[in-house]
Scaffold this motif. Structure first.
Motif, PDB file in Angstrom:
ATOM      1  N   ARG A 198       1.067  -1.258   0.092  1.00 57.45           N
ATOM      2  CA  ARG A 198      -0.149   0.001  -0.114  1.00 57.45           C
ATOM      3  C   ARG A 198       0.876   1.371   0.190  1.00 57.45           C
ATOM      4  O   ARG A 198       0.676   2.091  -0.696  1.00 57.45           O
ATOM      5  N   SER A 208       4.251   3.731  -3.722  1.00 55.52           N
ATOM      6  CA  SER A 208       3.326   4.484  -4.579  1.00 55.52           C
ATOM      7  C   SER A 208       4.028   4.323  -6.193  1.00 55.52           C
ATOM      8  O   SER A 208       5.222   3.866  -6.349  1.00 55.52           O
ATOM      9  N   LEU A 209       3.080   4.181  -7.045  1.00 55.35           N
ATOM     10  CA  LEU A 209       3.536   4.124  -8.544  1.00 55.35           C
ATOM     11  C   LEU A 209       4.528   4.907  -8.869  1.00 55.35           C
ATOM     12  O   LEU A 209       5.357   4.924  -9.589  1.00 55.35           O
ATOM     13  N   ASN A 213       1.686   0.608 -16.706  1.00 55.13           N
ATOM     14  CA  ASN A 213       0.277   0.293 -17.296  1.00 55.13           C
ATOM     15  C   ASN A 213       0.592  -0.633 -18.271  1.00 55.13           C
ATOM     16  O   ASN A 213      -0.475  -1.593 -18.688  1.00 55.13           O
ATOM     17  N   ALA A 239      -0.873  -3.118 -16.367  1.00 56.93           N
ATOM     18  CA  ALA A 239      -2.198  -2.782 -16.353  1.00 56.93           C
ATOM     19  C   ALA A 239      -2.794  -2.179 -14.911  1.00 56.93           C
ATOM     20  O   ALA A 239      -3.447  -1.220 -14.902  1.00 56.93           O
ATOM     21  N   SER A 240      -2.224  -2.804 -13.821  1.00 62.38           N
ATOM     22  CA  SER A 240      -2.472  -2.320 -12.534  1.00 62.38           C
ATOM     23  C   SER A 240      -1.549  -2.745 -11.467  1.00 62.38           C
ATOM     24  O   SER A 240      -0.714  -3.431 -11.518  1.00 62.38           O
ATOM     25  N   LYS A 241      -1.670  -1.973 -10.310  1.00 59.11           N
ATOM     26  CA  LYS A 241      -0.715  -2.251  -9.259  1.00 59.11           C
ATOM     27  C   LYS A 241      -0.837  -3.642  -8.870  1.00 59.11           C
ATOM     28  O   LYS A 241       0.137  -4.489  -8.380  1.00 59.11           O
ATOM     29  N   GLU A 242      -2.005  -3.960  -8.679  1.00 57.83           N
ATOM     30  CA  GLU A 242      -2.467  -5.421  -8.274  1.00 57.83           C
ATOM     31  C   GLU A 242      -1.655  -6.365  -9.038  1.00 57.83           C
ATOM     32  O   GLU A 242      -1.010  -7.360  -8.559  1.00 57.83           O
ATOM     33  N   ALA A 243      -1.754  -6.004 -10.406  1.00 58.88           N
ATOM     34  CA  ALA A 243      -1.200  -7.215 -11.460  1.00 58.88           C
ATOM     35  C   ALA A 243       0.391  -7.077 -11.440  1.00 58.88           C
ATOM     36  O   ALA A 243       1.038  -8.028 -11.459  1.00 58.88           O
TER      37      ALA A 243
END
Length: 163
Positions: A63, A66-67, A82, A86-90
């Motif tokens: 958490r 940060s990206l 991205n 595609a996502s932080k979770e991926a």
């Protein structure tokens, strides 16, 4: 090292451009060349993102990392993250998968070896546990690949999530 591929294999599974016609892989219509994945700048970008993400996730948690900080550390832009994940979770799953997959392969190989040595006898529990834990311990001691592994696993236990 380059290898030659036919235009048919280049287009397999791809969509035609807006005009409906596919273009040849090169302007001169010649065969396309594909670089080895190790030489591919996209692969290098993806590896830089995974390395930075692994370190930041291990140090700060999923958490808190940060990206924006991740892209600065990896030396890439947000679009690259991205594009590849595609996502932080991926991205989190890709980081974990990159380390856990080879570990599980080593575990299965060790277990298979133990079973082969035992022949028809029962495998001692100690040998099963050794096959399970030795690859993890050896990996965790490796300064290159295991540097952040133990901390990353601890983050998984501390921050329940998609993994």
């Amino acid at each position: 090292m380059h290898r030659t591929v036919s235009p048919k294999s280049v287009f397999r599974g791809s969509r035609a451009p807006a005009g409906g016609r596919r273009q040849p892989p090169h302007r001169n219509g010649g065969p396309a060349t594909i670089r080895r994945q190790d030489d591919d700048p996209l692969h290098e970008t993806k590896r830089a993102i995974l390395d930075a993400a692994e370190r930041l996730f291990a140090e700060s948690g999923f958490r808190a990392a940060s990206l924006r900080h991740l892209t600065a550390t990896a030396g890439v832009n947000l679009g690259a993250v991205n594009y590849h994940f595609a996502s932080k979770e991926a991205l989190i799953l890709a980081v974990l998968r990159r380390r856990i997959r080879p570990l599980n392969e080593a575990r299965l190989a060790a277990l298979s070896e133990v079973e082969t040595r035992a022949e028809s006898r029962a495998v001692p529990v100690e040998k099963i546990l050794e096959a399970l834990f030795r690859p993890v311990l050896e990996f965790a001691q490796n300064k290159e690949s295991g540097r952040y592994f133990v901390r990353l696993v601890a983050q998984c236990l501390a921050e329940p999530g998609v993994y």
